[in-house]
Design a protein around this motif. Sequence first.
Motif, short mmCIF file in Angstrom:
data_model
loop_
_atom_site.label_atom_id
_atom_site.label_comp_id
_atom_site.label_asym_id
_atom_site.label_seq_id
_atom_site.Cartn_x
_atom_site.Cartn_y
_atom_site.Cartn_z
N GLN A 105 0.85 -1.19 0.00
CA GLN A 105 0.00 0.00 0.00
C GLN A 105 0.89 1.24 0.00
OE1 GLN A 105 -2.51 0.85 3.46
NE2 GLN A 105 -4.10 1.61 2.08
N GLU A 136 3.84 0.14 2.40
CA GLU A 136 3.79 -0.82 3.51
C GLU A 136 3.43 -2.18 2.93
OE1 GLU A 136 0.86 -0.03 6.54
OE2 GLU A 136 1.50 -1.76 7.73
N LEU A 190 0.45 -8.73 4.54
CA LEU A 190 0.31 -10.15 4.24
C LEU A 190 -1.05 -10.49 3.63
CD1 LEU A 190 1.64 -12.93 4.72
CD2 LEU A 190 0.37 -13.00 6.87
N ARG A 191 -1.05 -11.32 2.59
CA ARG A 191 -2.31 -11.79 2.01
C ARG A 191 -2.25 -13.30 1.82
NH1 ARG A 191 -3.59 -7.80 3.78
NH2 ARG A 191 -4.54 -5.97 2.83
N ASN A 216 5.74 -5.06 8.65
CA ASN A 216 5.16 -5.19 9.99
C ASN A 216 5.86 -6.33 10.73
OD1 ASN A 216 2.70 -3.33 10.10
ND2 ASN A 216 2.50 -4.34 8.12
N ASP A 243 3.57 1.90 14.75
CA ASP A 243 2.28 1.68 14.09
C ASP A 243 1.15 1.90 15.10
OD1 ASP A 243 0.62 0.95 12.06
OD2 ASP A 243 1.44 -1.06 11.80
N ARG A 261 -5.65 4.69 12.64
CA ARG A 261 -6.82 4.93 11.80
C ARG A 261 -7.99 5.51 12.59
NH1 ARG A 261 -7.17 -0.26 9.21
NH2 ARG A 261 -8.99 -0.89 10.37
N GLU A 279 -9.61 7.92 4.04
CA GLU A 279 -10.57 7.47 3.04
C GLU A 279 -11.20 8.61 2.27
OE1 GLU A 279 -13.27 4.82 5.06
OE2 GLU A 279 -11.72 3.31 5.39
N PHE A 290 -7.28 4.16 1.66
CA PHE A 290 -8.01 3.78 0.45
C PHE A 290 -8.17 4.96 -0.50
CE2 PHE A 290 -10.32 0.24 3.00
CZ PHE A 290 -9.13 -0.47 3.02
P1 C2E Z 1 -1.54 -2.26 10.07
O1 C2E Z 1 -0.09 -2.53 10.02
O2 C2E Z 1 -1.98 -1.11 10.88
O3 C2E Z 1 -2.02 -2.12 8.57
C1 C2E Z 1 -2.96 -1.23 8.11
C2 C2E Z 1 -4.27 -1.93 7.88
O4 C2E Z 1 -5.22 -0.94 7.50
C3 C2E Z 1 -4.23 -2.91 6.71
O5 C2E Z 1 -5.11 -3.96 7.05
C4 C2E Z 1 -4.77 -2.10 5.56
O6 C2E Z 1 -5.34 -2.90 4.54
C5 C2E Z 1 -5.82 -1.29 6.27
N1 C2E Z 1 -6.12 -0.05 5.58
C6 C2E Z 1 -5.30 0.69 4.81
N2 C2E Z 1 -5.92 1.80 4.37
C7 C2E Z 1 -7.17 1.78 4.89
C8 C2E Z 1 -8.32 2.66 4.80
O7 C2E Z 1 -8.28 3.71 4.16
N3 C2E Z 1 -9.44 2.31 5.49
C9 C2E Z 1 -9.51 1.15 6.20
N4 C2E Z 1 -10.64 0.86 6.83
N5 C2E Z 1 -8.44 0.29 6.31
C10 C2E Z 1 -7.30 0.61 5.66
P2 C2E Z 1 -4.76 -5.48 6.86
O8 C2E Z 1 -3.97 -5.68 5.61
O9 C2E Z 1 -6.00 -6.23 7.04
O10 C2E Z 1 -3.77 -5.76 8.06
C11 C2E Z 1 -4.23 -5.66 9.37
C12 C2E Z 1 -3.12 -5.79 10.36
O11 C2E Z 1 -2.51 -7.07 10.28
C13 C2E Z 1 -1.99 -4.80 10.10
O12 C2E Z 1 -2.31 -3.56 10.61
C14 C2E Z 1 -0.84 -5.49 10.82
O13 C2E Z 1 -0.91 -5.21 12.19
C15 C2E Z 1 -1.15 -6.95 10.62
N6 C2E Z 1 -0.31 -7.44 9.51
C16 C2E Z 1 -0.53 -7.39 8.17
N7 C2E Z 1 0.51 -7.93 7.50
C17 C2E Z 1 1.42 -8.31 8.42
C18 C2E Z 1 2.71 -8.93 8.37
O14 C2E Z 1 3.27 -9.21 7.30
N8 C2E Z 1 3.34 -9.21 9.56
C19 C2E Z 1 2.77 -8.88 10.75
N9 C2E Z 1 3.42 -9.15 11.87
N10 C2E Z 1 1.58 -8.27 10.85
C20 C2E Z 1 0.89 -7.99 9.70
#
Ligand code: C2E
Length: 688
Positions: A456, A470, A473-474, A529, A591, A615, A652, A671
Amino acid sequence: MHIRTLVVTSDAGERARLTLLFEPMAGDPTGVALRFASTLDEARRTPSALDLLLLVPAAADGARHATPPAEVAGFDHVPVVIVGDAIGIASAREALTSGLADDVMLSTDSRLDTLARFAAVIERVRARARDRSGGDIVLAAMADAVITTDAAGTIGYCNDAACHLTLRGRNEMLGARLVDVMTLHDAGTLAAVEHPIARVLSEKHVARLPPGVVLVCADGSEIMIADSTSPIVRPDGKLDGAVMVFHDITAAHQLQSQVDYLARHDFLTGLPNRFAAQLHLAGILHQATMHGWSLAVMYLDLDNFKWINDTLGHAAGDRLLTSVAARLRTCCRSIDMVSRQGGDEFLVLMAPGTNAAESAGAAQRILETVARPHVIDGETMLVGCSVGIALHPEHGHAADTLLQHADTALHAAKAAGRNTYRMFQDRMLDSVSERRALENALRLALDAGGLELFYQPKVCLADGAIRGCESLLRWRHPDWTRFSPADVVRCAEQSGLIVDLGRWVMREAMRQARAWQDSGLDTGPIAVNVSALELRQTGFIGHLEDCLTQFGIPPATVQIELTESTLMRDVASAVDILHRLREIGMSLAIDDFGTGYSNLSYLADIPVDLLKVDRSFVHGIATASPRRQALLRAVLSIAGNLGLPTIAEGIETTDEANYLMDAGCRLGQGFLYSPPVSAAAFERLMPH
Ligand code: C2E
Ligand code: MG
Ligand code: MG
């Protein structure tokens, strides 16, 4: 130019020798104009302009080497030189080291040597005097208040800032006792606080006021101050007085109180937050265990809230949450704590002494009260909730176990058709088998290459230019789509799989960084992350270094993102690792900043490069209540004061972006600019 010298000696031989030594010489424009006095007392009685005082103890009186230093008093700013013979020179030197004489010389020194010594000592003393007056200018201009006292605590000097802060005139201050013009008390208890000067003067140590001390100014107004008060000790060890330097920290304190409030409260509903609830639970569990009391932990989650949010909009969702929060409070006693855990999840901690029947009664009241129609913006909304209860000590002793069991009971309530409550039962743990299945599938995906990183962009709010990204993970397996990346990470943490998963993420992000560099794309730093368990695992740094070497990328290409709660769990153990990261050359972002911290002092101890404002601060900020807006600005201003750049997450709307820019935030992510996308799609976002 003649050096006007007053010689103090009762030795006629010395007078003759010196007169001869300094006899004017043809062609020598410099010289010494000598006057004589037999004793220091006599010297003091002959007031006239003087460049130098020369003490020559008489050999005959047997004290040629013993010039009692105190005698020299009264000749301030005049250089004092002692002339001694080979025997007396040692004790004369003591006068030199104790600072009472400025130079010591032998009576056998030549005219030229003597003149040079005189000139040097005069220059040294004058330079010192110049420095002192220069120092006065600095003190006067200082924003900090400076007050000096003598050994009895009587004020001898105060600068403008001291007058300004105490609202007292200089005349009122000078000559007064410092403790009389500075009344201090504790901001909380109002109890008088001992003035640090008292301790400094009695113990000769630096002292500081404890935190939270208020100074009562001359007009009765109060300011909070911080100080450092030090003794002024002469070279001979005698106490000369003390100096107190202090400044007004009222504004900083107010900001800190706001932040402390924010740290413990959910800012949408005003309820205590997850962090405050954790602390409270630890406290009441301790109490309950000591007295053998029971207590109840109750998780509550709104039914179908996501649907309301998606169809009626976030603003309506927020108002509904606020309305639910207010009703929850009415269903509980003042001794119970109702907190918001985040999203539509609440936690009720029922006070020690609560039994199963009472907690069931409260749960029933909650179900009925929440289910009554909520009128939001003239619209009637209906929402139900599900409740899960775990009891101490029946269902567990530790906080973690109780919370987990209450959560399991909550899921059972949802599975039972929602709008109901369930008390925890052991057989509910069967659903744990589902978690096992998730773990196994994740392990397989990790081994079989079923995982992917999305990216992103992080953009400059002013012009939308991409400044970095950033990695997120998917795992796109049809069986597991109901689990969000956060769920997957949590599951990996619980099973220990996080170490392997984290290593894969780091390697993949660096591989991608290398690939982008090779194709000439300047994406800016890629954030990765990292979870708490990964960070603290031995070998974390070693693995990072291996990856950096393997892909040959500059360390600054990768930025580590750590959530604030990760850090706060154990700052001490993380500090060393974070400093190592800095040494390697990697940067660090905090974060979800603004959620779940207890104080900000930790920021001073760790090398942070970027604060990612959570957020929840950003969402709807442009039209949020003044209180929420003030809190966001407080967070940004703290970051500003610490000299840390900020980035806002989850932007957003353009309104949010504009508001944030106006509040001083320069970077954003959300977004509005782009959701997380595949590496290939990210490349297409980059300018070509
Ligand atoms: P995070 O690091 O705070 O990541 C930001 C989250 O906000 C991401 O969710 C992203 O998709 C979402 N997001 C970005 N822009 C917007 C927006 O405008 N509106 C809304 N509502 N959401 C937005 P995601 O991808 O579901 O990841 C959630 C959390 O999972 C991340 O929060 C992070 O803490 C964890 N995570 C994701 N990938 C990894 C990784 O590779 N390793 C680790 N340890 N944690 C991860
Ligand atoms: Mg992140
Ligand atoms: Mg975040």
